[in-house]
Design a protein around this motif. Structure first.
Motif, mmCIF file in Angstrom:
data_model
loop_
_atom_site.group_PDB
_atom_site.id
_atom_site.type_symbol
_atom_site.label_atom_id
_atom_site.label_comp_id
_atom_site.label_asym_id
_atom_site.label_seq_id
_atom_site.Cartn_x
_atom_site.Cartn_y
_atom_site.Cartn_z
ATOM 1 N N GLU A 1 24.349 22.108 15.240
ATOM 2 C CA GLU A 1 25.214 20.994 14.838
ATOM 3 C C GLU A 1 26.348 21.475 13.955
ATOM 4 O O GLU A 1 27.487 21.011 14.082
ATOM 5 N N GLN A 2 26.039 22.405 13.054
ATOM 6 C CA GLN A 2 27.104 22.940 12.202
ATOM 7 C C GLN A 2 28.137 23.697 13.021
ATOM 8 O O GLN A 2 29.347 23.588 12.765
ATOM 9 N N TYR A 3 27.662 24.457 14.035
ATOM 10 C CA TYR A 3 28.583 25.200 14.895
ATOM 11 C C TYR A 3 29.473 24.238 15.685
ATOM 12 O O TYR A 3 30.687 24.451 15.794
ATOM 13 N N GLN A 4 28.854 23.165 16.236
ATOM 14 C CA GLN A 4 29.623 22.178 16.987
ATOM 15 C C GLN A 4 30.648 21.489 16.092
ATOM 16 O O GLN A 4 31.790 21.255 16.493
ATOM 17 N N ALA A 5 30.219 21.157 14.875
ATOM 18 C CA ALA A 5 31.147 20.507 13.944
ATOM 19 C C ALA A 5 32.311 21.431 13.589
ATOM 20 O O ALA A 5 33.463 21.005 13.493
ATOM 21 N N GLN A 6 31.984 22.729 13.421
ATOM 22 C CA GLN A 6 33.046 23.690 13.112
ATOM 23 C C GLN A 6 34.022 23.818 14.271
ATOM 24 O O GLN A 6 35.244 23.872 14.079
ATOM 25 N N LEU A 7 33.486 23.873 15.511
ATOM 26 C CA LEU A 7 34.352 23.945 16.683
ATOM 27 C C LEU A 7 35.252 22.715 16.774
ATOM 28 O O LEU A 7 36.460 22.820 17.089
ATOM 29 N N GLN A 8 34.659 21.528 16.514
ATOM 30 C CA GLN A 8 35.450 20.306 16.587
ATOM 31 C C GLN A 8 36.555 20.300 15.537
ATOM 32 O O GLN A 8 37.686 19.881 15.802
ATOM 33 N N LYS A 9 36.216 20.791 14.327
ATOM 34 C CA LYS A 9 37.239 20.851 13.281
ATOM 35 C C LYS A 9 38.364 21.800 13.672
ATOM 36 O O LYS A 9 39.557 21.507 13.463
ATOM 37 N N GLU A 10 37.999 22.959 14.239
ATOM 38 C CA GLU A 10 39.010 23.915 14.655
ATOM 39 C C GLU A 10 39.895 23.330 15.751
ATOM 40 O O GLU A 10 41.113 23.522 15.756
ATOM 41 N N LYS A 11 39.253 22.587 16.689
ATOM 42 C CA LYS A 11 40.005 21.970 17.776
ATOM 43 C C LYS A 11 40.977 20.931 17.239
ATOM 44 O O LYS A 11 42.156 20.894 17.617
ATOM 45 N N GLU A 12 40.464 20.064 16.343
ATOM 46 C CA GLU A 12 41.330 19.039 15.759
ATOM 47 C C GLU A 12 42.445 19.668 14.935
ATOM 48 O O GLU A 12 43.576 19.184 14.931
ATOM 49 N N LYS A 13 42.102 20.751 14.231
ATOM 50 C CA LYS A 13 43.109 21.425 13.417
ATOM 51 C C LYS A 13 44.214 22.004 14.298
ATOM 52 O O LYS A 13 45.413 21.894 13.981
ATOM 53 N N ALA A 14 43.823 22.623 15.444
ATOM 54 C CA ALA A 14 44.815 23.188 16.363
ATOM 55 C C ALA A 14 45.692 22.101 16.964
ATOM 56 O O ALA A 14 46.919 22.252 17.073
ATOM 57 N N MET A 15 45.054 20.966 17.376
ATOM 58 C CA MET A 15 45.831 19.863 17.960
ATOM 59 C C MET A 15 46.779 19.264 16.935
ATOM 60 O O MET A 15 47.938 18.941 17.249
#
Length: 580
Positions: free
Chosen positions: A342-356
């Motif tokens: 869950e932490q990895y998924q949350a980190q990926l989502q944050k990185e994705k949102e940050k890039a967008m």
């Protein structure tokens, strides 16, 4: 002045020294009298405050007791128990307060819930007597207002009396044997027990004939139960184990013993009768096998079968305990892996949102720079027109400017199209006239005003009309634009076919970004149509849309001035903008 006892020594004191010593003695007496006088005066003065001093003393004693309890609780790592008056006891990881906390083994037990009596069996030095003392001592501590060394959620009951027969009080002087000393105490216990007492028996029925002792122990426990007492007893008798197994409200318990190491584990096991392990311990200590076989042959077959059943139960219990420990380990590992995932998924989502977000800000910055360049170019063109003396046609300039703004708006639409699409269910019916649909490419709403023969849809978005294929729209089944107050449908302002150039535009129902996009296009067309002023309807609401509209008008170089509407024009719900 004086002479020694033998008469051989004479003491001589000069007269001057005698007078000086007398004067010193008189001064000492005067000093003593003065001290007594001062103390008497102080005592008399303090006597008037006797009640206050006594109250302060009592308060200080109470505070001292409270702080002493707190220090003891801290040292024992104790906690506050939950108290009741129903005879219910439930200890969680309870520790005997007088045993070294580093070596003591916590016990957990319950009493007074689904059973009111407990028979504890097991080998000597296994912890049976310590369990009895722990129950009694912790109950007394709780009744005295002390914290108990047990886990959170531990429950204790208040009893009128705790009646215990623990230890051996045999006495040669009083002609008391082991059995007599126990029975003398048990007589007093039986005489006092009732439904408000906790009864603790250690080695009940020991010290006499086993058959008679077991029968007597069973009768004593049953009598105390009938009187309503809570009973905990330790024993080695197999008859009491069977009694606990057959009697409702009585449960077996045992102190675990490791035969391999010949050491008790001091763990209390509820629901499982214990074994004395006499043969196993003797064999481990080196007693001849021949003697052990002879002793085994002398044991009654029913007793032997009972011990075999206990051995099987203990073996199964150990297997189940090992399986439980392994299951708990696997559960914790699974929970840890899940948490990491869950932490990895949350980190990926944050990185994705940050890039967008970074890409969106960069694109928005480019658009703002381009718009500023277009406005600057427009200013330069206007300045050139003013310098011209002839009446040259300025339509080309306006068309060029409008084309530039259209290109910027298209770039802004592409930027909005980058947003992730949401999965939506398929409509349950076909599109009808009067329905509200959403243009998939533009992300805006429109009303269906007609359906052509080829199946294409005639749409109206505010002041604009357009034609779209059914696959280019999504039916919004729960929305009808004509049900809104005032009969205003929701507008998007996306232009496909321009029927006429109105003098007003309705932005109600749009968000700020969509409204500004529609407004810029409308102002371009209004300027090309040479309208002197326009009426922008944004509604009152929270004022967010009005603020966004007026902020955009300030940046627009074609707007000479703007103001809110007056009475009859729409007041604060509209803005009147005048072109240069």
């Amino acid at each position: 002045h004086d002479v020694s006892a033998t008469g051989s020594t004479y003491f001589v004191e000069p007269m001057s020294a005698v007078n000086a010593n007398n004067a010193l003695r008189e001064l000492e007496l005067k000093e003593k009298k003065e001290i007594e006088r001062i103390l008497a005066e102080l005592s008399a003065e303090a006597a008037g405050y006797r009640s206050a001093i006594d109250l302060d003393y009592q308060l200080l004693v109470q505070l001292d007791v409270i702080f002493a309890k707190a220090r003891l609780s801290y040292q024992m790592r104790a906690g506050e128990p939950i108290m009741n008056e129903k005879g219910r006891v439930e200890l969680r990881k309870a520790r005997h307060p007088l045993i070294d906390p580093k070596t003591v083994v916590p016990i957990s037990l319950r009493l007074g819930t689904d059973f009111d009596s407990m028979i504890i069996t097991g080998p000597n030095t296994g912890g049976k007597t310590v369990t009895l003392k722990t129950i009694g001592l912790l109950t007394l501590m709780a009744e005295c207002g002390l914290h108990i060394p047990a886990g959170d959620g531990s429950t204790l009951s208040t009893f009128e009396a705790i009646l215990a027969d623990i230890g051996d009080e045999q006495s040669i002087a009083q002609s008391l044997s082991t059995f007599s000393s126990h029975m003398r105490t048990i007589v007093d216990v039986v005489a006092q027990c009732d439904d408000r007492t906790l009864v603790l028996f250690d080695e009940l029925g020991a010290g006499t004939d086993p058959a008679e002792g077991a029968a007597l122990a069973t009768a004593i426990i049953e009598f105390c139960r009938k009187m309503g007492s809570r009973v905990v007893a330790t024993t080695h008798y197999a008859e009491l184990k069977l009694y606990a197994m057959r009697t409702k409200g009585v449960i077996n318990a045992s102190c675990e013993f490791d035969v391999e190491t010949l050491r008790p584990t001091y763990r209390l096991l509820i629901g499982i009768p214990g074994k004395s392990n006499a043969f196993a311990i003797s064999r481990k200590l080196g007693l001849a096998e021949e003697i052990l076989k002879e002793a085994d042959s002398l044991v009654d077959k029913s007793d032997k079968d009972f011990e075999d059943v206990l051995s099987q139960l203990e073996s199964q219990r150990q297997q189940m305990e090992a399986a439980r420990v392994e299951a708990e380990r696997l559960r914790q590992e699974t929970a840890k892996i899940k948490q990491q995932s869950e932490q990895y998924q949350a980190q990926l989502q944050k990185e994705k949102e940050k890039a967008m977000e970074s890409a969106r800000k960069e694109a928005q910055s480019i658009i703002e720079e381009a718009r500023a360049a277009a406005n600057l170019a427009s200013e330069e063109l206007k300045a050139m027109k003013k310098q011209l003396q002839d009446q040259a046609d300025t339509t080309g300039f306006n068309q060029r400017q409008a084309e530039l703004r259209r290109n910027l708006n298209e770039a802004e639409d592409k930027l909005r199209a980058v947003q992730p699409k949401k999965e939506r269910p398929k409509p349950s019916r076909g599109i009808l006239v009067g329905d509200t649909v959403e243009l998939l490419k533009l992300g805006t709403k429109a009303s269906v005003i007609g359906i052509n023969k080829d199946g294409s849809l005639q749409l109206q978005a505010g002041i604009l009309k357009m034609t779209a294929a059914p696959e280019e729209v999504y039916l919004l089944e729960n929305e009808n634009p004509y049900k809104e107050k005032g009969g205003h449908p929701k507008h998007s302002g996306r232009e496909m076919k321009l029927s006429a150039m109105p003098t007003e535009i309705d932005l109600r129902g749009m968000d700020a970004i969509e409204a500004i996009c529609v407004l810029d296009r409308y102002l371009d067309e209004a300027m090309r149509a040479n309208l002197p002023q326009v009426r922008i309807i944004h509604g009152k609401g929270t004022g967010t849309l009005r603020a966004a509209v007026q902020q955009d008008l300030r940046k627009n170089k074609y707007i000479k001035s703007f103001r809110l509407g007056v009475y009859g024009e729409g007041e604060d719900g509209v803005t009147i903008a005048e072109f240069r």
